[in-house]
Write an enzyme that holds these catalytic residues in place. Structure first.
Site, short mmCIF file in Angstrom:
data_model
loop_
_atom_site.label_atom_id
_atom_site.label_comp_id
_atom_site.label_asym_id
_atom_site.label_seq_id
_atom_site.Cartn_x
_atom_site.Cartn_y
_atom_site.Cartn_z
CD1 TRP A 1 -1.78 2.16 2.11
CD2 TRP A 1 -3.10 1.08 0.68
NE1 TRP A 1 -2.91 2.90 1.93
CE2 TRP A 1 -3.74 2.27 1.06
CE3 TRP A 1 -3.74 0.23 -0.23
CZ2 TRP A 1 -4.99 2.62 0.59
CZ3 TRP A 1 -4.98 0.59 -0.70
CH2 TRP A 1 -5.58 1.77 -0.30
CD GLU B 1 -18.00 11.75 9.18
OE1 GLU B 1 -18.50 12.35 8.23
OE2 GLU B 1 -17.62 10.57 9.10
#
Ligand code: F6R
Length: 608
Positions: free
Chosen positions: A76, A480
């Site tokens: 990654w 959020e």
């Protein structure tokens, strides 16, 4: 985040095949490149490349490799874009050392300069390659491999799980761990190393979890661990894991969302370690000189952008415009040369954000991309890139990538505030110090609020609707929190500036209606207290996410209180996100929904 494996000894199958199988079980940790190295007859062979494990294997055939010991990696990207050269394993100049690594070596530039000055030739842009060359330097100076490893570890800063092959001692796989996970799998006549248990679970379920600062080696019949030059007895740490492979890939957590919430200390630590202060200064100069700053993103990334917007305009007085990226057309007529756009997208592929980036760049706006995926489309098409290092997020609802975005944007805003003279050197040092140590406080917050969040979830689970109210910097966090509850628990939730609640929304409030209050900015707490009383007067179930210092005034007023540590408002946005994530998660589970795969949603939205 990446996945690493190591194996020495025989499990009765070709080592290349076994390593590929192990890597496939770690693919959730990263999948932009892969590779394997084995040692056979004192010679190390490396096969690697860009792409998923199956694609790389089809090209280079690492399953065909045989040998005594081997290591493997699924990548990654953090330092260096995904490419054949940057894929692991990395080798030294002589090809007698091969290494795979998960984490970030924060002092790699300095080490690389020193090694290059000593004549070492580097073939990749990664931070990892310094490990192979350092090891080479020490064994050339006639140290034993273990002594060399000891010296290497003492030179490294940052986070790492390392597996290393040395052609001179082919029956050993050397390892070291600091922060990034590393587990030993114990077999009969073989031993494994891996970032995570599922990698080797089909071969053994007897494991030892290595601790930070430990290093050593495995052979087919033994394990040797040291710390600070002293041997460590790990016999008492051997445990037997009875996980199904399904559960194992979630490290024992029932869902990826919960695992990823718990991973936030690591994600934030890696994100911090990956920040480059020179780059932050350069980008903050750009912001300070900009005529206007546009800030854009979708969903959760937009909320992170709103925190940044508040810091730049509310605290520093910059001329900013924050908008949902799907609404970019409204701002096109304002945009031109001398403007800067900050585009936030964890995936780097969201089409709305990409369109905004393309259109604004064509108008002469310089774009800074904030993304979790190195070399994804949005950062690639932007002028500047700032990366979070949260690792791949499997749960559809963004959690660790959100707090990592907040970390990067807080650091950039603080650097701009220093450059703009809004913060003095000492205040800046305090804020950056607080961000650096935030992973520990996030850990503490998770531990201290989880049971409470579960309890409040049991009160929320039967409700049809909820409000999330805040003022100032807490408002994007309220937004959020409401988004998380909506998307995973399927409860209608809306966030409002607490003052706005009186201009309409309060009409819905009756006995037991849940209203969550997020107290972030000190300058708004008096007004927020008044809003709590208004909701109490209408019989609402009032729930607060409050820093400890405001506990005395809010504790008695609220039906339920979740307390977080006291930190400055910017850092508090990160801490306050944690209980809201946990609340949404536990409410979803209590209502019988799978929080990892909310209905109608996709992890990456690539249609307008
Ligand atoms: C919510 C969520 C979405 C994403 C949005 C943008 O939990 O995950 O709202 O935040 O789709 O995605 P990125 O950040 O990949 O551009």
């Amino acid at each position: 985040m990446c996945g690493i494996v190591g194996l020495t000894g025989s499990v009765g199958e070709r080592i290349g095949l076994v390593l590929r199988r192990c890597l496939e079980r770690l693919e959730y940790r990263g999948y932009d490149s892969a590779g394997v190295a084995v040692v056979n007859g004192g010679v190390i062979t490396v096969r690697k490349g860009r792409g998923k494990i199956s694609e790389v294997d089809a090209r280079v055939n690492f399953t065909g490799l045989n040998g005594v010991s081997g290591i493997g990696h699924t990548r990654w990207a953090t330092h260096g874009k995904p490419s054949d050269e940057n894929a692991h394993p990395h080798t030294d100049c002589s090809g007698t050392v091969a290494v795979v690594h998960n984490g970030i070596i924060s002092n790699y530039r300095e080490l690389r300069e020193q090694l290059e000055a000593r004549g070492h030739r580097f073939t990749s842009d990664t931070d990892t390659e310094v490990i192979a060359h350092l090891f080479e330097d020490y064994v050339k100076a006639r140290l034993t491999a273990l002594e060399a490893l000891r010296e290497v570890v003492s030179r490294l800063r940052g986070t790492y799980a390392i597996a290393l092959l040395y052609a001179g001692e082919p029956d050993k796989v050397f390892f070291a761990r600091n922060v990034s996970p590393l587990i030993i799998g114990l077999g009969n006549g073989f031993n494994f190393l891996a970032s995570d248990i599922p990698a080797f679970l089909e071969y053994t379920n007897r494991v030892i979890t290595l601790h930070d600062g430990e290093y050593g080696f495995i052979t087919p019949g033994s394990v040797y661990v040291e710390r600070g030059g002293e041997p460590v007895d790990v016999k008492a740490r051997v445990r037997v894991v009875n996980w199904s492979p399904e559960l194992a890939s979630k490290e024992g957590y029932p869902h990826f969302m919960l695992k990823e919430i718990h991973e936030q200390p690591r994600a934030l630590r890696d994100t911090w370690a990956g920040l480059d202060t020179d780059q932050l200064s350069k980008l903050s100069d750009l912001l300070l000189k900009a005529r206007r700053v546009f800030i854009t993103g979708s969903g959760t990334s937009y909320h992170a952008g709103l925190v940044f917007d508040h810091l730049l305009s509310g605290l520093m007085g910059l001329d900013t415009h924050a908008f949902n990226s799907s609404e970019y057309k409204r701002y096109v007529k304002l945009a031109g040369d001398g403007d800067v756009m900050v585009a936030v997208s964890q995936s780097g592929e969201t089409i709305d954000t990409l369109m905004a980036v393309r259109v604004f760049r064509r108008l002469g706006v310089r774009v800074i991309a904030v993304s979790n995926i190195v070399d994804s489309t949005i950062p690639r098409e932007s002028d500047y890139q700032l990366y979070t290092r949260a690792g791949p997020e499997v749960g559809v609802a963004a959690t660790k990538t959100f707090t990592a975005q907040l970390m990067v944007l807080n650091a950039l805003a603080a650097t701009a505030a220093l450059g703009g003279g809004v913060l003095g050197k000492d205040e800046y040092g305090l804020i950056m110090g607080e961000l650096e140590h935030l992973p520990d406080l996030v850990n503490l917050t998770i531990t201290s609020v989880e049971a409470k969040a579960r309890h409040i979830a049991s009160r929320l689970a039967s409700k049809a609707s909820a409000y999330y109210l805040s003022r100032g910097l807490g408002l994007p966090i309220a937004m959020e929190g409401a988004l998380k509850l909506k998307e995973v628990a399927y409860i209608h939730a809306e966030a409002y500036p607490a003052g706005e609640s009186k201009h309409g929304p309060i009409a819905l409030v009756e006995g037991g209606f849940p209203v969550l209050f997020i107290a972030t900015d000190d300058e708004y707490v008096d007004a927020l207290e008044g809003n709590v009383m208004e909701m109490n007067a209408r019989g609402a179930l009032t729930i607060g996410v409050i820093p400890a210092k405001h506990q005395p005034r809010f504790g008695k007023l609220l039906s339920e209180v979740i307390q977080t540590p006291n930190v400055s408002p910017g850092a508090l946005t990160i801490l306050q996100s944690i209980p809201l994530q946990l609340l949404a998660y536990y409410t979803a589970v209590l209502r019988g929904h799978d929080p990892d795969k909310p209905r109608n949603l996709a992890k990456t939205v690539t249609v307008e």
